[in-house]
Scaffold this motif. Structure first.
Motif, PDB file in Angstrom:
ATOM      1  N   TRP A   1       4.076  14.148  -7.204  1.00  0.00           N
ATOM      2  CA  TRP A   1       5.110  14.799  -6.415  1.00  0.00           C
ATOM      3  C   TRP A   1       5.390  16.210  -6.893  1.00  0.00           C
ATOM      4  O   TRP A   1       6.000  16.998  -6.169  1.00  0.00           O
ATOM      5  CB  TRP A   1       6.377  13.955  -6.423  1.00  0.00           C
ATOM      6  CG  TRP A   1       6.179  12.658  -5.721  1.00  0.00           C
ATOM      7  CD1 TRP A   1       6.025  11.433  -6.292  1.00  0.00           C
ATOM      8  CD2 TRP A   1       6.052  12.457  -4.312  1.00  0.00           C
ATOM      9  NE1 TRP A   1       5.817  10.480  -5.325  1.00  0.00           N
ATOM     10  CE2 TRP A   1       5.833  11.076  -4.103  1.00  0.00           C
ATOM     11  CE3 TRP A   1       6.107  13.294  -3.215  1.00  0.00           C
ATOM     12  CZ2 TRP A   1       5.672  10.532  -2.839  1.00  0.00           C
ATOM     13  CZ3 TRP A   1       5.949  12.746  -1.951  1.00  0.00           C
ATOM     14  CH2 TRP A   1       5.734  11.385  -1.774  1.00  0.00           C
TER      15      TRP A   1
ATOM     16  N   ALA B   1       2.315   1.647  -3.473  1.00  0.00           N
ATOM     17  CA  ALA B   1       1.310   2.127  -4.432  1.00  0.00           C
ATOM     18  C   ALA B   1       1.023   3.604  -4.229  1.00  0.00           C
ATOM     19  O   ALA B   1       0.909   4.369  -5.199  1.00  0.00           O
ATOM     20  CB  ALA B   1       0.027   1.313  -4.299  1.00  0.00           C
ATOM     21  N   CYS B   2       0.912   4.028  -2.986  1.00  0.00           N
ATOM     22  CA  CYS B   2       0.663   5.454  -2.710  1.00  0.00           C
ATOM     23  C   CYS B   2       1.841   6.320  -3.164  1.00  0.00           C
ATOM     24  O   CYS B   2       1.643   7.394  -3.722  1.00  0.00           O
ATOM     25  CB  CYS B   2       0.397   5.664  -1.225  1.00  0.00           C
ATOM     26  SG  CYS B   2      -1.187   5.010  -0.687  1.00  0.00           S
ATOM     27  N   ALA B   3       3.055   5.850  -2.929  1.00  0.00           N
ATOM     28  CA  ALA B   3       4.226   6.631  -3.345  1.00  0.00           C
ATOM     29  C   ALA B   3       4.319   6.708  -4.865  1.00  0.00           C
ATOM     30  O   ALA B   3       4.701   7.738  -5.424  1.00  0.00           O
ATOM     31  CB  ALA B   3       5.501   5.997  -2.776  1.00  0.00           C
ATOM     32  N   TRP B   4       3.960   5.615  -5.551  1.00  0.00           N
ATOM     33  CA  TRP B   4       4.054   5.586  -7.011  1.00  0.00           C
ATOM     34  C   TRP B   4       3.049   6.536  -7.652  1.00  0.00           C
ATOM     35  O   TRP B   4       3.356   7.227  -8.616  1.00  0.00           O
ATOM     36  CB  TRP B   4       3.818   4.167  -7.511  1.00  0.00           C
ATOM     37  CG  TRP B   4       3.919   4.050  -8.992  1.00  0.00           C
ATOM     38  CD1 TRP B   4       2.900   4.084  -9.884  1.00  0.00           C
ATOM     39  CD2 TRP B   4       5.110   3.930  -9.761  1.00  0.00           C
ATOM     40  NE1 TRP B   4       3.377   3.965 -11.170  1.00  0.00           N
ATOM     41  CE2 TRP B   4       4.735   3.872 -11.118  1.00  0.00           C
ATOM     42  CE3 TRP B   4       6.458   3.851  -9.437  1.00  0.00           C
ATOM     43  CZ2 TRP B   4       5.668   3.748 -12.131  1.00  0.00           C
ATOM     44  CZ3 TRP B   4       7.368   3.716 -10.460  1.00  0.00           C
ATOM     45  CH2 TRP B   4       6.966   3.667 -11.781  1.00  0.00           C
ATOM     46  N   PHE B   5       1.826   6.593  -7.148  1.00  0.00           N
ATOM     47  CA  PHE B   5       0.762   7.358  -7.782  1.00  0.00           C
ATOM     48  C   PHE B   5       0.594   8.775  -7.240  1.00  0.00           C
ATOM     49  O   PHE B   5      -0.322   9.478  -7.653  1.00  0.00           O
ATOM     50  CB  PHE B   5      -0.566   6.608  -7.672  1.00  0.00           C
ATOM     51  CG  PHE B   5      -0.592   5.377  -8.521  1.00  0.00           C
ATOM     52  CD1 PHE B   5      -0.649   5.475  -9.899  1.00  0.00           C
ATOM     53  CD2 PHE B   5      -0.520   4.119  -7.959  1.00  0.00           C
ATOM     54  CE1 PHE B   5      -0.656   4.356 -10.700  1.00  0.00           C
ATOM     55  CE2 PHE B   5      -0.527   2.987  -8.744  1.00  0.00           C
ATOM     56  CZ  PHE B   5      -0.598   3.106 -10.123  1.00  0.00           C
ATOM     57  N   THR B   6       1.457   9.191  -6.323  1.00  0.00           N
ATOM     58  CA  THR B   6       1.372  10.551  -5.795  1.00  0.00           C
ATOM     59  C   THR B   6       1.960  11.529  -6.806  1.00  0.00           C
ATOM     60  O   THR B   6       2.997  11.277  -7.403  1.00  0.00           O
ATOM     61  CB  THR B   6       2.140  10.661  -4.459  1.00  0.00           C
ATOM     62  OG1 THR B   6       1.527   9.783  -3.521  1.00  0.00           O
ATOM     63  CG2 THR B   6       2.108  12.065  -3.918  1.00  0.00           C
TER      64      THR B   6
ATOM     65  N   LEU C   1       0.817  -1.209   0.000  1.00  0.00           N
ATOM     66  CA  LEU C   1       0.000   0.000   0.000  1.00  0.00           C
ATOM     67  C   LEU C   1       0.854   1.263   0.000  1.00  0.00           C
ATOM     68  O   LEU C   1       0.559   2.221  -0.720  1.00  0.00           O
ATOM     69  CB  LEU C   1      -0.953  -0.008   1.194  1.00  0.00           C
ATOM     70  CG  LEU C   1      -2.093  -1.012   1.107  1.00  0.00           C
ATOM     71  CD1 LEU C   1      -2.884  -1.027   2.401  1.00  0.00           C
ATOM     72  CD2 LEU C   1      -3.000  -0.684  -0.062  1.00  0.00           C
ATOM     73  N   VAL C   2       1.908   1.278   0.793  1.00  0.00           N
ATOM     74  CA  VAL C   2       2.804   2.439   0.815  1.00  0.00           C
ATOM     75  C   VAL C   2       3.478   2.599  -0.542  1.00  0.00           C
ATOM     76  O   VAL C   2       3.602   3.716  -1.061  1.00  0.00           O
ATOM     77  CB  VAL C   2       3.846   2.305   1.945  1.00  0.00           C
ATOM     78  CG1 VAL C   2       4.949   3.343   1.816  1.00  0.00           C
ATOM     79  CG2 VAL C   2       3.167   2.436   3.300  1.00  0.00           C
TER      80      VAL C   2
END
Length: 73
Positions: A41, A34-39, A31-32
């Motif tokens: 930035w 996936a969240c980092a990939w789709f944020t 989950l972390v």
């Protein structure tokens, strides 16, 4: 599609590892990740967007200066 892949991965983690803590850790890592990939930035550091796309901005500026972009015939 990503949601299906994530769901199947989590289910596999719970079945493959007998200890619930390991499966919970694997789920949290996924989950972390996936969240980092789709944020987006670029919202947090706009200068990085400028730095990585500077070549494109320069190409547009050159096209305008040379009359290839923005001129009507």
């Amino acid at each position: 599609m990503w949601l299906i892949a994530l769901t199947l991965t989590v289910r596999l983690a719970f079945r493959a590892v007998p200890a619930g803590a390991s499966a919970a850790l694997a789920t949290a890592v996924l989950l972390v990740g996936a969240c980092a990939w789709f944020t987006n930035w670029g919202l947090f550091h706009p200068a990085s967007y400028w730095a990585s796309h500077r070549w494109a901005f320069n190409a547009v500026a050159d096209g305008v200066k040379e009359g290839r972009i923005g001129s009507s015939r």
